[in-house]
Scaffold this motif. Structure first.
Motif, PDB file in Angstrom:
ATOM      1  N   PRO A  64       0.798  -1.231   0.000  1.00  0.00           N
ATOM      2  CA  PRO A  64       0.000   0.000   0.000  1.00  0.00           C
ATOM      3  C   PRO A  64       0.833   1.286   0.000  1.00  0.00           C
ATOM      4  N   ALA A  65       1.940   1.295   0.699  1.00  0.00           N
ATOM      5  CA  ALA A  65       2.762   2.510   0.772  1.00  0.00           C
ATOM      6  C   ALA A  65       3.479   2.826  -0.532  1.00  0.00           C
ATOM      7  N   THR A  66       3.643   1.843  -1.429  1.00  0.00           N
ATOM      8  CA  THR A  66       4.355   2.087  -2.685  1.00  0.00           C
ATOM      9  C   THR A  66       3.418   2.108  -3.890  1.00  0.00           C
ATOM     10  N   ALA A  67       2.120   2.006  -3.657  1.00  0.00           N
ATOM     11  CA  ALA A  67       1.153   1.943  -4.757  1.00  0.00           C
ATOM     12  C   ALA A  67       1.183   3.187  -5.637  1.00  0.00           C
ATOM     13  N   LEU A  68       1.360   4.355  -5.047  1.00  0.00           N
ATOM     14  CA  LEU A  68       1.398   5.586  -5.842  1.00  0.00           C
ATOM     15  C   LEU A  68       2.618   5.592  -6.768  1.00  0.00           C
ATOM     16  N   ALA A  69       3.754   5.169  -6.265  1.00  0.00           N
ATOM     17  CA  ALA A  69       4.957   5.094  -7.102  1.00  0.00           C
ATOM     18  C   ALA A  69       4.765   4.071  -8.219  1.00  0.00           C
ATOM     19  N   PHE A  70       4.108   2.955  -7.915  1.00  0.00           N
ATOM     20  CA  PHE A  70       3.857   1.950  -8.945  1.00  0.00           C
ATOM     21  C   PHE A  70       2.892   2.492  -9.998  1.00  0.00           C
ATOM     22  N   GLU A  71       1.937   3.280  -9.569  1.00  0.00           N
ATOM     23  CA  GLU A  71       1.016   3.921 -10.509  1.00  0.00           C
ATOM     24  C   GLU A  71       1.792   4.852 -11.445  1.00  0.00           C
ATOM     25  N   ARG A  72       2.727   5.609 -10.890  1.00  0.00           N
ATOM     26  CA  ARG A  72       3.563   6.493 -11.722  1.00  0.00           C
ATOM     27  C   ARG A  72       4.381   5.674 -12.715  1.00  0.00           C
ATOM     28  N   TYR A  73       4.907   4.543 -12.263  1.00  0.00           N
ATOM     29  CA  TYR A  73       5.651   3.657 -13.161  1.00  0.00           C
ATOM     30  C   TYR A  73       4.768   3.264 -14.349  1.00  0.00           C
ATOM     31  N   CYS A  74       3.530   2.874 -14.086  1.00  0.00           N
ATOM     32  CA  CYS A  74       2.611   2.483 -15.155  1.00  0.00           C
ATOM     33  C   CYS A  74       2.366   3.639 -16.118  1.00  0.00           C
ATOM     34  N   GLN A  75       2.225   4.852 -15.585  1.00  0.00           N
ATOM     35  CA  GLN A  75       2.017   6.028 -16.424  1.00  0.00           C
ATOM     36  C   GLN A  75       3.227   6.290 -17.321  1.00  0.00           C
ATOM     37  N   VAL A  76       4.414   6.141 -16.774  1.00  0.00           N
ATOM     38  CA  VAL A  76       5.630   6.389 -17.544  1.00  0.00           C
ATOM     39  C   VAL A  76       5.787   5.345 -18.647  1.00  0.00           C
ATOM     40  N   VAL A  77       5.423   4.096 -18.371  1.00  0.00           N
ATOM     41  CA  VAL A  77       5.492   3.055 -19.400  1.00  0.00           C
ATOM     42  C   VAL A  77       4.583   3.415 -20.568  1.00  0.00           C
ATOM     43  N   VAL A  78       3.383   3.876 -20.273  1.00  0.00           N
ATOM     44  CA  VAL A  78       2.436   4.263 -21.333  1.00  0.00           C
ATOM     45  C   VAL A  78       2.995   5.449 -22.126  1.00  0.00           C
ATOM     46  N   LEU A  79       3.539   6.441 -21.430  1.00  0.00           N
ATOM     47  CA  LEU A  79       4.133   7.595 -22.124  1.00  0.00           C
ATOM     48  C   LEU A  79       5.283   7.168 -23.037  1.00  0.00           C
ATOM     49  N   GLU A  80       6.130   6.260 -22.545  1.00  0.00           N
ATOM     50  CA  GLU A  80       7.266   5.796 -23.352  1.00  0.00           C
ATOM     51  C   GLU A  80       6.784   5.072 -24.595  1.00  0.00           C
ATOM     52  N   ARG A  81       5.755   4.264 -24.458  1.00  0.00           N
ATOM     53  CA  ARG A  81       5.226   3.534 -25.621  1.00  0.00           C
ATOM     54  C   ARG A  81       4.721   4.508 -26.675  1.00  0.00           C
ATOM     55  N   LYS A  82       4.019   5.559 -26.241  1.00  0.00           N
ATOM     56  CA  LYS A  82       3.521   6.559 -27.185  1.00  0.00           C
ATOM     57  C   LYS A  82       4.681   7.296 -27.840  1.00  0.00           C
ATOM     58  N   GLU A  83       5.693   7.632 -27.054  1.00  0.00           N
ATOM     59  CA  GLU A  83       6.864   8.338 -27.567  1.00  0.00           C
ATOM     60  C   GLU A  83       7.618   7.468 -28.570  1.00  0.00           C
ATOM     61  N   SER A  84       7.687   6.164 -28.306  1.00  0.00           N
ATOM     62  CA  SER A  84       8.425   5.279 -29.209  1.00  0.00           C
ATOM     63  C   SER A  84       7.703   5.087 -30.539  1.00  0.00           C
ATOM     64  N   GLU A  85       6.406   5.348 -30.564  1.00  0.00           N
ATOM     65  CA  GLU A  85       5.635   5.234 -31.800  1.00  0.00           C
ATOM     66  C   GLU A  85       5.631   6.540 -32.599  1.00  0.00           C
ATOM     67  N   SER A  86       6.207   7.591 -32.043  1.00  0.00           N
ATOM     68  CA  SER A  86       6.205   8.889 -32.715  1.00  0.00           C
ATOM     69  C   SER A  86       7.543   9.118 -33.422  1.00  0.00           C
ATOM     70  N   SER A  87       7.633  10.242 -34.068  1.00  0.00           N
ATOM     71  CA  SER A  87       8.876  10.599 -34.756  1.00  0.00           C
ATOM     72  C   SER A  87       9.968  10.991 -33.765  1.00  0.00           C
ATOM     73  N   ALA A  88       9.617  11.141 -32.492  1.00  0.00           N
ATOM     74  CA  ALA A  88      10.586  11.531 -31.466  1.00  0.00           C
ATOM     75  C   ALA A  88      11.313  10.335 -30.863  1.00  0.00           C
ATOM     76  N   ARG A  89      11.082   9.161 -31.413  1.00  0.00           N
ATOM     77  CA  ARG A  89      11.733   7.955 -30.895  1.00  0.00           C
ATOM     78  C   ARG A  89      13.250   8.131 -30.895  1.00  0.00           C
ATOM     79  N   GLY A  90      13.856   7.834 -29.767  1.00  0.00           N
ATOM     80  CA  GLY A  90      15.297   7.961 -29.653  1.00  0.00           C
ATOM     81  C   GLY A  90      15.767   9.348 -29.271  1.00  0.00           C
ATOM     82  N   GLY A  91      14.842  10.295 -29.211  1.00  0.00           N
ATOM     83  CA  GLY A  91      15.188  11.655 -28.817  1.00  0.00           C
ATOM     84  C   GLY A  91      15.418  11.760 -27.321  1.00  0.00           C
ATOM     85  N   SER A  92      15.738  12.949 -26.873  1.00  0.00           N
ATOM     86  CA  SER A  92      16.073  13.134 -25.459  1.00  0.00           C
ATOM     87  C   SER A  92      14.894  12.817 -24.530  1.00  0.00           C
ATOM     88  N   ASN A  93      13.673  13.194 -24.921  1.00  0.00           N
ATOM     89  CA  ASN A  93      12.505  12.867 -24.084  1.00  0.00           C
ATOM     90  C   ASN A  93      12.323  11.360 -23.977  1.00  0.00           C
TER      91      ASN A  93
END
Length: 96
Positions: A22-51
């Motif tokens: 329970p104490a780490t659930a918020l951090a795990f939620e953030r991890y899930c959000q970052v994974v989704v953001l990375e997947r979207k970024e990897s599908e864009s023209s910005a793949r491999g960029g600094s972001n």
């Protein structure tokens, strides 16, 4: 919805390693959000960029935090999950 898919896929491993509590659930939620953001970024023209590289670094840090990836050592072996208590009709089932 995408974040939920990541949670459902990765949470059992973090629970098994006792890093998702329970104490780490918020951090795990953030991890899930970052994974989704990375997947979207990897599908864009910005793949491999600094972001994109920054998101990959964040994912790596989270995965190390939750013991979801090796860190130069063998991964810990989780104990076998506890079995459910026998139900009322279990005495009628065949053993084996």
């Amino acid at each position: 919805m995408d974040e939920r898919k990541v949670w459902l896929k990765q949470a059992p491993f973090a629970f098994a390693h006792r890093t998702l509590v329970p104490a780490t659930a918020l951090a795990f939620e953030r991890y899930c959000q970052v994974v989704v953001l990375e997947r979207k970024e990897s599908e864009s023209s910005a793949r491999g960029g600094s972001n994109h590289r920054g998101l990959l670094k964040q994912i790596n840090a989270y995965e190390l935090q939750f013991l979801l990836s090796p860190n130069g050592r063998p991964m810990p072996v989780s104990e076998k999950p506890a079995e459910a208590a026998p139900g009322k009709l279990s005495r009628f089932r065949k053993a084996g």
